[in-house]
Design a protein around this motif. Structure first.
Motif, PDB file in Angstrom:
ATOM      1  N   THR A   1     -11.012   0.447  -9.070  1.00 41.87           N
ATOM      2  CA  THR A   1     -11.491  -0.903  -8.804  1.00 41.87           C
ATOM      3  C   THR A   1     -12.977  -0.976  -9.136  1.00 41.87           C
ATOM      4  OG1 THR A   1      -9.897  -1.130  -7.006  1.00 41.87           O
ATOM      5  CG2 THR A   1     -11.698  -2.721  -7.088  1.00 41.87           C
TER       6      THR A   1
ATOM      7  N   VAL B   1      -6.406   0.758  -7.010  1.00 41.25           N
ATOM      8  CA  VAL B   1      -5.599  -0.444  -6.891  1.00 41.25           C
ATOM      9  C   VAL B   1      -4.889  -0.673  -8.219  1.00 41.25           C
ATOM     10  CG1 VAL B   1      -5.555  -2.913  -6.402  1.00 41.25           C
ATOM     11  CG2 VAL B   1      -7.214  -1.447  -5.236  1.00 41.25           C
TER      12      VAL B   1
ATOM     13  N   ALA C   1       0.837  -1.201   0.000  1.00 38.61           N
ATOM     14  CA  ALA C   1       0.000   0.000   0.000  1.00 38.61           C
ATOM     15  C   ALA C   1       0.870   1.249   0.000  1.00 38.61           C
ATOM     16  CB  ALA C   1      -0.936   0.008   1.209  1.00 38.61           C
TER      17      ALA C   1
ATOM     18  N   HIS D   1      -8.662   6.751  -4.242  1.00 34.86           N
ATOM     19  CA  HIS D   1      -8.476   5.369  -3.778  1.00 34.86           C
ATOM     20  C   HIS D   1      -8.457   4.476  -5.007  1.00 34.86           C
ATOM     21  CE1 HIS D   1     -10.638   1.555  -2.241  1.00 34.86           C
ATOM     22  NE2 HIS D   1      -9.334   1.370  -2.240  1.00 34.86           N
TER      23      HIS D   1
ATOM     24  N   ARG E   1      -7.444  -1.347   1.496  1.00 32.68           N
ATOM     25  CA  ARG E   1      -8.096  -1.317   0.181  1.00 32.68           C
ATOM     26  C   ARG E   1      -9.398  -0.544   0.257  1.00 32.68           C
ATOM     27  NH1 ARG E   1      -7.917  -4.622  -4.456  1.00 32.68           N
ATOM     28  NH2 ARG E   1      -6.518  -6.083  -3.405  1.00 32.68           N
TER      29      ARG E   1
ATOM     30  N   ILE F   1      -2.123  -1.018  -3.472  1.00 28.71           N
ATOM     31  CA  ILE F   1      -3.215  -0.131  -3.075  1.00 28.71           C
ATOM     32  C   ILE F   1      -2.661   1.290  -2.965  1.00 28.71           C
ATOM     33  CG2 ILE F   1      -4.929   0.366  -1.297  1.00 28.71           C
ATOM     34  CD1 ILE F   1      -4.624  -2.646  -0.489  1.00 28.71           C
TER      35      ILE F   1
END
Length: 340
Positions: free
Chosen positions: A148, A131, A36, A129, A268, A117
């Motif tokens: 995502t 991924v 992350a 946010h 996540r 992440i």
């Protein structure tokens, strides 16, 4: 025909024993390492960063790395370990332009480190946010979209239970206990329903922020739940049908495992604009993974019994019981030691 069934049964037993050895070598509760990157812009073009990588089942730190495009300077990078399981790098970044005018490029993905992440907070902008994966290796920090897709949370849920060995062994132990006590199929369905309701409840409550739980304590209790199953598998079978206390314990352990699922998704996260659908898909993925584990076990034992190999059937049960107990004891000692 009978010889064919026996050959298949023997192969399944050997695969079971081989899997026992594999998990014994990599006794981490989760096979995949988590990576992350957290970015927080405090002034235009500069801010703080945290880069975390969790040791995977091979005992190695994931080789994932990142860089800014255009390049930014990283300063005062300090590296520290947490419980020999997670390496954390903290420092600052300094860019010639605002963070939202940069991209993050990730490299070094492997089978045990399949994603990175990214949580970024550009100055005076919405939190990002996303991924990154081998198929999507870069992220524009001027974007506000979560990369995502909601449907991906279905596969994420499946991965979380299939690659979470503590959860896999709990499901395995619950099936073995049902088989050892020679209970009916409705009883098996009822026990797994209680477990499902329990972990679905705490998963939803934690994701919605209705409750909070201590991470280390939950991990230790999950290990103890697997250890309890191992004890039930080796002690004499009690007379009569299991009482309500047995069923309540299964429901309580479901609550614990739901907390574990939620805690593993902390970094996540779930997108706020699609919270309900992603939460439902993630939970559905867990149920699919759980059903797959039970189906594999039921098929394997059905083949062994059809081959009329009682010795191999007992060997498979003993091997799995040893696996459940040995791994659970290791996790219990390791997690309680880390907690205290």
């Amino acid at each position: 025909m009978k010889a064919w069934w026996r050959n298949v049964a023997v192969l399944l037993v050997l695969l079971t024993i081989g899997q026992t050895g594999q998990i014994g070598q990599h006794v981490h509760a989760h096979e995949m390492g988590t990576s992350a990157l957290l970015l927080h812009e405090t002034e235009q073009g500069s801010g703080q960063l945290v880069f975390k990588r969790t040791v995977a089942a091979d005992g190695k730190v994931p080789p994932i790395d990142f860089q800014f495009q255009p390049a930014c300077e990283l300063r005062d990078i300090n590296t520290e370990w947490e419980d020999n399981l997670e390496v954390i790098q903290r420092g600052s970044f300094h860019c010639n332009a605002p963070l939202k005018q940069h991209d993050v490029l990730a490299t070094g993905f492997t089978r045990l480190a399949p994603d990175l992440i990214v949580l970024a907070t550009p100055l005076n902008a919405q939190r990002i946010h996303a991924v990154l994966t081998p198929k999507e290796t870069s992220l524009g920090l001027g974007s506000h979209a979560n990369t995502t897709a909601p449907l991906e949370y279905l596969s994420i849920g499946i991965e979380h239970i299939v690659f979470g060995w503590d959860h896999v062994l709990f499901v395995t132990g619950l099936y073995l206990l049902w088989k050892r006590r020679k209970q009916s199929v409705p009883q098996l369905v009822g026990q797994f329903t209680l477990f499902t309701v329990g972990h679905s409840l705490t998963l939803a409550m934690l994701v919605l922020g209705l409750i909070a739980v201590p991470t280390r304590a939950i991990e230790a209790w999950i290990a103890l739940s697997v250890l309890w199953l191992a004890w039930e598998l080796i002690r004499p079978v009690p007379a009569g049908k299991p009482g309500w206390s047995h069923l309540l314990l299964i429901a309580a352990f479901g609550l614990l495992h739901g907390s574990g699922f939620a805690l593993s998704m902390e970094e996540r996260g779930f997108p706020e604009d699609a919270l309900l659908i992603t939460l439902l898909l993630f939970n559905l993925g867990i149920e699919i993974g759980q059903l797959w584990i039970v189906t594999v076990l039921a098929t394997a034992f059905a083949l062994l019994e059809k081959a009329h190999y009682p010795t191999w059937t007992r060997l498979a049960q003993y091997a799995l019981t040893l696996l459940v107990g040995g791994a659970a004891l290791y996790w219990t000692v390791e997690r309680i030691h880390g907690y205290v």
